[in-house]
Enzyme design. Structure first.
Site, PDB file in Angstrom:
ATOM      1  N   THR A   8       0.848  -1.194   0.000  1.00  0.00           N
ATOM      2  CA  THR A   8       0.000   0.000   0.000  1.00  0.00           C
ATOM      3  C   THR A   8       0.882   1.241   0.000  1.00  0.00           C
ATOM      4  O   THR A   8       2.024   1.203   0.461  1.00  0.00           O
ATOM      5  CB  THR A   8      -0.907   0.042   1.243  1.00  0.00           C
ATOM      6  OG1 THR A   8      -1.783   1.173   1.136  1.00  0.00           O
ATOM      7  CG2 THR A   8      -0.097   0.178   2.531  1.00  0.00           C
ATOM      8  N   ASN A  10      -0.621   3.844   1.409  1.00  0.00           N
ATOM      9  CA  ASN A  10      -1.384   4.527   2.453  1.00  0.00           C
ATOM     10  C   ASN A  10      -0.607   4.472   3.782  1.00  0.00           C
ATOM     11  O   ASN A  10      -0.475   3.413   4.398  1.00  0.00           O
ATOM     12  CB  ASN A  10      -2.746   3.831   2.570  1.00  0.00           C
ATOM     13  CG  ASN A  10      -3.646   4.466   3.621  1.00  0.00           C
ATOM     14  OD1 ASN A  10      -3.171   4.996   4.623  1.00  0.00           O
ATOM     15  ND2 ASN A  10      -4.940   4.394   3.384  1.00  0.00           N
ATOM     16  N   LYS A  13      -2.365   2.983   6.864  1.00  0.00           N
ATOM     17  CA  LYS A  13      -2.390   1.514   6.904  1.00  0.00           C
ATOM     18  C   LYS A  13      -1.064   0.957   7.392  1.00  0.00           C
ATOM     19  O   LYS A  13      -1.026   0.022   8.200  1.00  0.00           O
ATOM     20  CB  LYS A  13      -2.641   0.951   5.487  1.00  0.00           C
ATOM     21  CG  LYS A  13      -4.077   0.689   5.132  1.00  0.00           C
ATOM     22  CD  LYS A  13      -4.111  -0.257   3.913  1.00  0.00           C
ATOM     23  CE  LYS A  13      -5.347  -0.092   3.105  1.00  0.00           C
ATOM     24  NZ  LYS A  13      -5.409  -1.015   1.953  1.00  0.00           N
ATOM     25  N   ASP A  72      -7.548  -6.503   0.829  1.00  0.00           N
ATOM     26  CA  ASP A  72      -8.629  -5.978  -0.001  1.00  0.00           C
ATOM     27  C   ASP A  72      -9.870  -5.966   0.873  1.00  0.00           C
ATOM     28  O   ASP A  72     -10.070  -6.876   1.686  1.00  0.00           O
ATOM     29  CB  ASP A  72      -8.850  -6.838  -1.245  1.00  0.00           C
ATOM     30  CG  ASP A  72      -9.756  -6.147  -2.257  1.00  0.00           C
ATOM     31  OD1 ASP A  72      -9.662  -4.915  -2.402  1.00  0.00           O
ATOM     32  OD2 ASP A  72     -10.560  -6.836  -2.906  1.00  0.00           O
ATOM     33  N   SER A  73     -10.648  -4.925   0.716  1.00  0.00           N
ATOM     34  CA  SER A  73     -11.795  -4.817   1.604  1.00  0.00           C
ATOM     35  C   SER A  73     -12.939  -4.125   0.900  1.00  0.00           C
ATOM     36  O   SER A  73     -12.791  -3.581  -0.195  1.00  0.00           O
ATOM     37  CB  SER A  73     -11.415  -4.042   2.867  1.00  0.00           C
ATOM     38  OG  SER A  73     -11.003  -2.747   2.526  1.00  0.00           O
ATOM     39  N   GLY A 156     -15.107   6.425   1.995  1.00  0.00           N
ATOM     40  CA  GLY A 156     -16.024   5.442   1.423  1.00  0.00           C
ATOM     41  C   GLY A 156     -17.401   5.485   2.060  1.00  0.00           C
ATOM     42  O   GLY A 156     -18.043   6.530   2.120  1.00  0.00           O
ATOM     43  N   TYR A 157     -17.836   4.341   2.564  1.00  0.00           N
ATOM     44  CA  TYR A 157     -19.191   4.206   3.095  1.00  0.00           C
ATOM     45  C   TYR A 157     -19.260   4.488   4.603  1.00  0.00           C
ATOM     46  O   TYR A 157     -20.324   4.320   5.205  1.00  0.00           O
ATOM     47  CB  TYR A 157     -19.725   2.803   2.784  1.00  0.00           C
ATOM     48  CG  TYR A 157     -19.731   2.476   1.306  1.00  0.00           C
ATOM     49  CD1 TYR A 157     -20.783   2.899   0.492  1.00  0.00           C
ATOM     50  CD2 TYR A 157     -18.682   1.789   0.718  1.00  0.00           C
ATOM     51  CE1 TYR A 157     -20.790   2.631  -0.868  1.00  0.00           C
ATOM     52  CE2 TYR A 157     -18.672   1.506  -0.638  1.00  0.00           C
ATOM     53  CZ  TYR A 157     -19.722   1.928  -1.429  1.00  0.00           C
ATOM     54  OH  TYR A 157     -19.730   1.659  -2.771  1.00  0.00           O
ATOM     55  N   LYS A 178     -12.164   3.391  15.625  1.00  0.00           N
ATOM     56  CA  LYS A 178     -12.553   2.559  14.489  1.00  0.00           C
ATOM     57  C   LYS A 178     -11.538   1.438  14.273  1.00  0.00           C
ATOM     58  O   LYS A 178     -11.921   0.283  14.054  1.00  0.00           O
ATOM     59  CB  LYS A 178     -12.687   3.410  13.229  1.00  0.00           C
ATOM     60  CG  LYS A 178     -13.121   2.600  12.011  1.00  0.00           C
ATOM     61  CD  LYS A 178     -13.117   3.416  10.726  1.00  0.00           C
ATOM     62  CE  LYS A 178     -13.120   2.499   9.513  1.00  0.00           C
ATOM     63  NZ  LYS A 178     -12.819   3.211   8.263  1.00  0.00           N
ATOM     64  N   HIS A 183     -12.753  -4.122  10.518  1.00  0.00           N
ATOM     65  CA  HIS A 183     -12.479  -5.309   9.715  1.00  0.00           C
ATOM     66  C   HIS A 183     -10.988  -5.433   9.405  1.00  0.00           C
ATOM     67  O   HIS A 183     -10.418  -6.509   9.478  1.00  0.00           O
ATOM     68  CB  HIS A 183     -13.309  -5.249   8.446  1.00  0.00           C
ATOM     69  CG  HIS A 183     -13.243  -3.926   7.712  1.00  0.00           C
ATOM     70  ND1 HIS A 183     -13.509  -2.727   8.328  1.00  0.00           N
ATOM     71  CD2 HIS A 183     -12.920  -3.622   6.432  1.00  0.00           C
ATOM     72  CE1 HIS A 183     -13.366  -1.742   7.449  1.00  0.00           C
ATOM     73  NE2 HIS A 183     -12.998  -2.257   6.296  1.00  0.00           N
TER      74      HIS A 183
END
Lengths: 200, 200
Positions: A8, A10, A13, A72-73, A156-157, A178, A183
């Site tokens: 990544t 990121n 992460k 992957d998520s 995202g969501y 979080k 996840h």
């Protein structure tokens, strides 16, 4: 000290996995893909999270010669049979357009009653060694979809997802809160024993 | 002769079921909802085809005092875990906008390889009696999604769906050819013995 690469760019992460490895007391130096600017991104051509995570992990292990972790998520909505799933980031047909993806999902489930709006975020983390060994772990965060955006954290969501046992959306939670239930955190923590085994 | 009502204002659907009942030699007079202009449409609030078909069949049986058949159908794409499914007609968030729904689906699966573009049309037909008896049958037509629209017959996703054993999309087939292999034809034909049993 073993070196391990996380597939990544990121930084958040990388920091998250680095902290998890440190908490577990693993003597591993974690680097991100910023340390390998010449290695191209791996196309996510799979149709499952595991397939994409393994594709990335093996590609990066082969390109760097180091053990590699990739993840992957996505968001899986019960009444959509698990969709958007691997299509989460391109749900509207426009890759990475978070606002369009979220608007579309809300519109699609607008007729769905409150007691049927269950969903979960899923993350599959894969570990691959240059020699070909591999391990895969899935982490989930279950909850429900609300009808209106709330909060500005995350991406995202996150603004429309309320985890079980919470009143807030994941976009209203602090990043550390979080991470503790996410996840991805669960998948990364699940991978720790496999990293210890294969890199030990 | 028994009367049976089909919960639709679509004359083509009424004709299709009427022909199937006639071919089976069932002495049943079939009428559509145009014969009951005061009965409102049933909201499709279910999250499965069977739930929607049963909701409609029971509502129409109660409102008309006649045995009622209703169907619900949609396109189920393998890599989307069966979506759009019951959301087929509102996939883009705009109910009944066939062009937008189809454009969105094509964009979502644009990265998916040819050998993973399997899909099926599903139709669930339900029979309900005013007294509460019910029967449910599912019919399927399996095939693949192509990448560009072809043909102008049919509706919805027909221009991008090629049934197994065919080279043409269902929008390139004659209506009678499509009816012979379609999910709805299969569901309606599967319902015939149940109609014979409950109305006999």
């Amino acid at each position: 000290m073993s070196r391990l690469v996380l597939a990544t760019h990121n930084a958040h992460k990388v920091e998250e996995l680095r902290r998890i490895l440190g908490d577990a007391g693993l003597p591993v130096e974690l680097v991100g893909m910023d340390s390998f600017p010449d290695v191209p991104d791996t196309p996510e051509t799979g149709v499952t999270f595991a397939e994409n995570a393994l594709l990335k992990a093996h590609a990066v292990a082969a390109a760097t010669g180091l053990p590699a972790v990739a993840d992957d998520s996505g968001l899986c909505v019960d009444v959509l049979g698990g969709a958007p799933g691997v299509f989460s980031a391109r749900w509207s047909g426009r890759h990475g357009d978070d606002a369009a993806n979220l608007d579309l999902l809300l519109a699609q489930v607008s007729d769905i009653a409150d007691d049927r709006r269950g969903a979960h975020f899923a993350c599959v983390a894969a570990l691959a060694l240059p020699g070909g060994a591999e391990r895969v772990v899935e982490g989930r965060m279950t909850g429900v979809l609300v009808r209106e955006r709330r909060g500005t954290n995350g991406f995202g969501y996150d603004p429309v997802f309320v985890p079980d046992g919470e009143e807030r959306t994941t976009a209203e939670m602090e990043p550390e809160e979080k991470d503790a239930i996410s996840h991805r955190g669960r998948a990364f923590r699940g991978l720790v024993p496999h990293i210890a085994e294969l890199l030990g």
